[in-house]
Design a protein around this motif. Structure first.
Motif, PDB file in Angstrom:
ATOM      1  N   MET A  99       0.852  -1.191   0.000  1.00  0.00           N
ATOM      2  CA  MET A  99       0.000   0.000   0.000  1.00  0.00           C
ATOM      3  C   MET A  99       0.887   1.240   0.000  1.00  0.00           C
ATOM      4  O   MET A  99       1.729   1.414   0.884  1.00  0.00           O
ATOM      5  CB  MET A  99      -0.917  -0.017   1.226  1.00  0.00           C
ATOM      6  N   ASN A 100       0.706   2.096  -0.988  1.00  0.00           N
ATOM      7  CA  ASN A 100       1.516   3.301  -1.137  1.00  0.00           C
ATOM      8  C   ASN A 100       0.833   4.458  -0.414  1.00  0.00           C
ATOM      9  O   ASN A 100      -0.099   5.069  -0.937  1.00  0.00           O
ATOM     10  CB  ASN A 100       1.689   3.619  -2.625  1.00  0.00           C
ATOM     11  N   LEU A 101       1.312   4.771   0.786  1.00  0.00           N
ATOM     12  CA  LEU A 101       0.680   5.819   1.579  1.00  0.00           C
ATOM     13  C   LEU A 101       0.765   7.182   0.907  1.00  0.00           C
ATOM     14  O   LEU A 101      -0.156   8.000   1.017  1.00  0.00           O
ATOM     15  CB  LEU A 101       1.316   5.885   2.964  1.00  0.00           C
ATOM     16  N   ASP A 102       1.861   7.433   0.220  1.00  0.00           N
ATOM     17  CA  ASP A 102       2.019   8.734  -0.439  1.00  0.00           C
ATOM     18  C   ASP A 102       0.965   8.945  -1.524  1.00  0.00           C
ATOM     19  O   ASP A 102       0.601  10.081  -1.832  1.00  0.00           O
ATOM     20  CB  ASP A 102       3.415   8.846  -1.058  1.00  0.00           C
TER      21      ASP A 102
ATOM     22  N   ALA B 262     -13.798  -2.029  -3.404  1.00  0.00           N
ATOM     23  CA  ALA B 262     -12.395  -1.730  -3.705  1.00  0.00           C
ATOM     24  C   ALA B 262     -12.287  -0.712  -4.832  1.00  0.00           C
ATOM     25  O   ALA B 262     -11.500   0.245  -4.758  1.00  0.00           O
ATOM     26  CB  ALA B 262     -11.647  -3.007  -4.063  1.00  0.00           C
ATOM     27  N   ALA B 263     -13.079  -0.887  -5.884  1.00  0.00           N
ATOM     28  CA  ALA B 263     -13.038   0.041  -7.011  1.00  0.00           C
ATOM     29  C   ALA B 263     -13.484   1.437  -6.596  1.00  0.00           C
ATOM     30  O   ALA B 263     -12.920   2.444  -7.058  1.00  0.00           O
ATOM     31  CB  ALA B 263     -13.927  -0.479  -8.142  1.00  0.00           C
ATOM     32  N   HIS B 264     -14.492   1.506  -5.728  1.00  0.00           N
ATOM     33  CA  HIS B 264     -15.003   2.793  -5.241  1.00  0.00           C
ATOM     34  C   HIS B 264     -13.893   3.586  -4.561  1.00  0.00           C
ATOM     35  O   HIS B 264     -13.735   4.789  -4.795  1.00  0.00           O
ATOM     36  CB  HIS B 264     -16.154   2.526  -4.261  1.00  0.00           C
TER      37      HIS B 264
ATOM     38  N   PRO C  81     -18.596 -14.136   5.128  1.00  0.00           N
ATOM     39  CA  PRO C  81     -17.469 -14.850   5.745  1.00  0.00           C
ATOM     40  C   PRO C  81     -16.225 -13.972   5.899  1.00  0.00           C
ATOM     41  O   PRO C  81     -15.858 -13.223   4.984  1.00  0.00           O
ATOM     42  CB  PRO C  81     -17.205 -15.999   4.771  1.00  0.00           C
ATOM     43  N   ASN C  82     -15.599 -14.065   7.068  1.00  0.00           N
ATOM     44  CA  ASN C  82     -14.358 -13.319   7.300  1.00  0.00           C
ATOM     45  C   ASN C  82     -13.304 -13.654   6.253  1.00  0.00           C
ATOM     46  O   ASN C  82     -12.543 -12.781   5.821  1.00  0.00           O
ATOM     47  CB  ASN C  82     -13.815 -13.630   8.700  1.00  0.00           C
ATOM     48  N   GLU C  83     -13.260 -14.910   5.857  1.00  0.00           N
ATOM     49  CA  GLU C  83     -12.276 -15.331   4.864  1.00  0.00           C
ATOM     50  C   GLU C  83     -12.499 -14.614   3.534  1.00  0.00           C
ATOM     51  O   GLU C  83     -11.547 -14.259   2.849  1.00  0.00           O
ATOM     52  CB  GLU C  83     -12.340 -16.846   4.664  1.00  0.00           C
ATOM     53  N   GLU C  84     -13.758 -14.420   3.185  1.00  0.00           N
ATOM     54  CA  GLU C  84     -14.069 -13.742   1.930  1.00  0.00           C
ATOM     55  C   GLU C  84     -13.601 -12.289   1.970  1.00  0.00           C
ATOM     56  O   GLU C  84     -13.061 -11.763   0.983  1.00  0.00           O
ATOM     57  CB  GLU C  84     -15.573 -13.803   1.667  1.00  0.00           C
ATOM     58  N   VAL C  85     -13.795 -11.638   3.108  1.00  0.00           N
ATOM     59  CA  VAL C  85     -13.326 -10.264   3.267  1.00  0.00           C
ATOM     60  C   VAL C  85     -11.802 -10.213   3.156  1.00  0.00           C
ATOM     61  O   VAL C  85     -11.233  -9.367   2.448  1.00  0.00           O
ATOM     62  CB  VAL C  85     -13.783  -9.685   4.626  1.00  0.00           C
ATOM     63  N   ALA C  86     -11.133 -11.128   3.850  1.00  0.00           N
ATOM     64  CA  ALA C  86      -9.669 -11.139   3.828  1.00  0.00           C
ATOM     65  C   ALA C  86      -9.125 -11.457   2.442  1.00  0.00           C
ATOM     66  O   ALA C  86      -8.118 -10.879   2.007  1.00  0.00           O
ATOM     67  CB  ALA C  86      -9.148 -12.150   4.852  1.00  0.00           C
ATOM     68  N   GLU C  87      -9.772 -12.367   1.736  1.00  0.00           N
ATOM     69  CA  GLU C  87      -9.322 -12.704   0.387  1.00  0.00           C
ATOM     70  C   GLU C  87      -9.512 -11.538  -0.581  1.00  0.00           C
ATOM     71  O   GLU C  87      -8.674 -11.292  -1.454  1.00  0.00           O
ATOM     72  CB  GLU C  87     -10.061 -13.952  -0.105  1.00  0.00           C
ATOM     73  N   ALA C  88     -10.605 -10.792  -0.406  1.00  0.00           N
ATOM     74  CA  ALA C  88     -10.813  -9.603  -1.248  1.00  0.00           C
ATOM     75  C   ALA C  88      -9.745  -8.561  -0.971  1.00  0.00           C
ATOM     76  O   ALA C  88      -9.248  -7.898  -1.895  1.00  0.00           O
ATOM     77  CB  ALA C  88     -12.201  -9.018  -0.992  1.00  0.00           C
ATOM     78  N   ALA C  89      -9.363  -8.411   0.307  1.00  0.00           N
ATOM     79  CA  ALA C  89      -8.304  -7.466   0.645  1.00  0.00           C
ATOM     80  C   ALA C  89      -6.965  -7.915   0.064  1.00  0.00           C
ATOM     81  O   ALA C  89      -6.178  -7.093  -0.424  1.00  0.00           O
ATOM     82  CB  ALA C  89      -8.208  -7.311   2.161  1.00  0.00           C
TER      83      ALA C  89
ATOM     84  N   ASN D  80      -6.827  -6.961  -3.413  1.00  0.00           N
ATOM     85  CA  ASN D  80      -6.816  -5.507  -3.621  1.00  0.00           C
ATOM     86  C   ASN D  80      -5.988  -4.831  -2.527  1.00  0.00           C
ATOM     87  O   ASN D  80      -6.476  -3.960  -1.802  1.00  0.00           O
ATOM     88  CB  ASN D  80      -8.247  -4.962  -3.591  1.00  0.00           C
ATOM     89  N   PRO D  81      -4.722  -5.221  -2.394  1.00  0.00           N
ATOM     90  CA  PRO D  81      -3.913  -4.743  -1.267  1.00  0.00           C
ATOM     91  C   PRO D  81      -3.592  -3.259  -1.322  1.00  0.00           C
ATOM     92  O   PRO D  81      -3.146  -2.696  -0.322  1.00  0.00           O
ATOM     93  CB  PRO D  81      -2.642  -5.588  -1.367  1.00  0.00           C
TER      94      PRO D  81
END
Length: 289
Positions: free
Chosen positions: A1-4, A51-53, A78-86, A89-90
């Motif tokens: 993740m690029n904070l800048d 993520a696109a938003h 499912p928590n796993e689904e949320v984590a996999e989406a992240a 889309n890191p």
């Protein structure tokens, strides 16, 4: 993740629909909350759409579901689904999980697995919907895992739009979300990183007191348009709590666009704005190099 590259970090967004089509809330509660927040159009973006938003806006977002299955009868996304989406889309998504404290030892094992295998950064609790006081010893095993792993406990505080307008509020009791109950948690787990979610109506002063007194306690500003923030919240955000207040929208019930437009009109110091919008969250989430 690029904070800048990021203009802001939204620490409070919801995964409300699974790829299988199931919702995290019963339909009557979902529709009532949409009416309460005056949501226009669909409020069930998929995780890729979320993520696109945020990517379009050059923002990152903490995203989570709410596990209250024992009380609502509805299985969460499912928590796993949320984590996999992240993980997919890191650049924009930061995964939190949610575990119903009533799951007991199985929930404690699950919390550790989600941190170790899925790298979730925190856990969302909604005491009013889940039906427990945050200082109930039933939940302490979860807090032990969260403190040990250096992740974050995020607690809904104050009134909730979930159940608003439904007869009896859908059985949801507001008393569980008084932030003073989280003060006990902060005292018993002195190294636990805590976020009190939302302006904590009608307990705003209690939330400010807890956050001022306990070093590990922060406040997110989600769920309300900033134009409705009480004066004391603005005063503390500008001064004593300027390093502990965080931007949060509550998307999809409140859009980051609306929140930021109203926040721009507040008398927040120029030196404090970037802290609230990004810097405080980056530090709390461990994103700084």
């Amino acid at each position: 993740m690029n904070l800048d590259h990021l203009t802001a970090i939204d620490v409070h967004t919801h995964a409300e629909v699974s790829t299988k089509g199931s919702s995290s809330l019963p339909e009557d509660l979902h529709e009532a909350s949409s009416g309460y927040f005056k949501v226009e159009g669909s409020r069930k973006p998929t995780l890729p759409e979320l993520a696109a938003h945020y990517r379009e806006r050059q923002m990152a977002a903490v995203v989570f579901t709410v596990d209250a299955e024992h009380a609502t009868g509805a299985a969460p996304v499912p928590n796993e689904e949320v984590a996999e989406a992240a993980a997919a889309n890191p650049d924009v998504l930061i995964p939190f999980a949610s575990i119903d404290p009533f799951r007991g030892k199985a929930g404690i094992r699950e919390a550790r697995r989600l941190v170790e295998e899925y790298r979730v950064k925190g856990f969302k609790f909604h005491p009013s919907i889940q039906g427990f006081f945050p200082n109930d010893r039933m939940a302490y095993g979860l807090y032990e895992v969260i403190q040990e792993t250096g992740t974050i406990a995020l607690f809904h505080t104050g009134q909730t739009g979930i159940g608003a307008g439904v007869p009896g509020g859908g059985g949801i009791r507001l008393k569980y979300s008084n932030p003073l109950y989280v003060d006990d948690v902060a005292a018993d787990f002195p190294h636990l990183k805590i976020i009190l979610a939302h302006p904590s109506f009608p307990w705003q002063d209690e939330a400010l007191a807890v956050a001022t007194h306990k070093p590990g306690v922060h406040i997110d500003l989600s769920g309300w348009s900033p134009k409705y923030f009480p004066p004391q919240l603005i005063q503390y955000a500008n001064t004593l709590l300027q390093d502990k207040v965080l931007f949060g929208s509550d998307y999809p019930v409140l859009s980051p666009d609306r929140w930021l437009a109203d926040f721009e009109k507040l008398p927040i110091k120029d030196s404090v704005r970037p802290k609230i919008l990004k810097d405080n969250a980056a530090r709390l989430l461990g994103l700084l190099s």
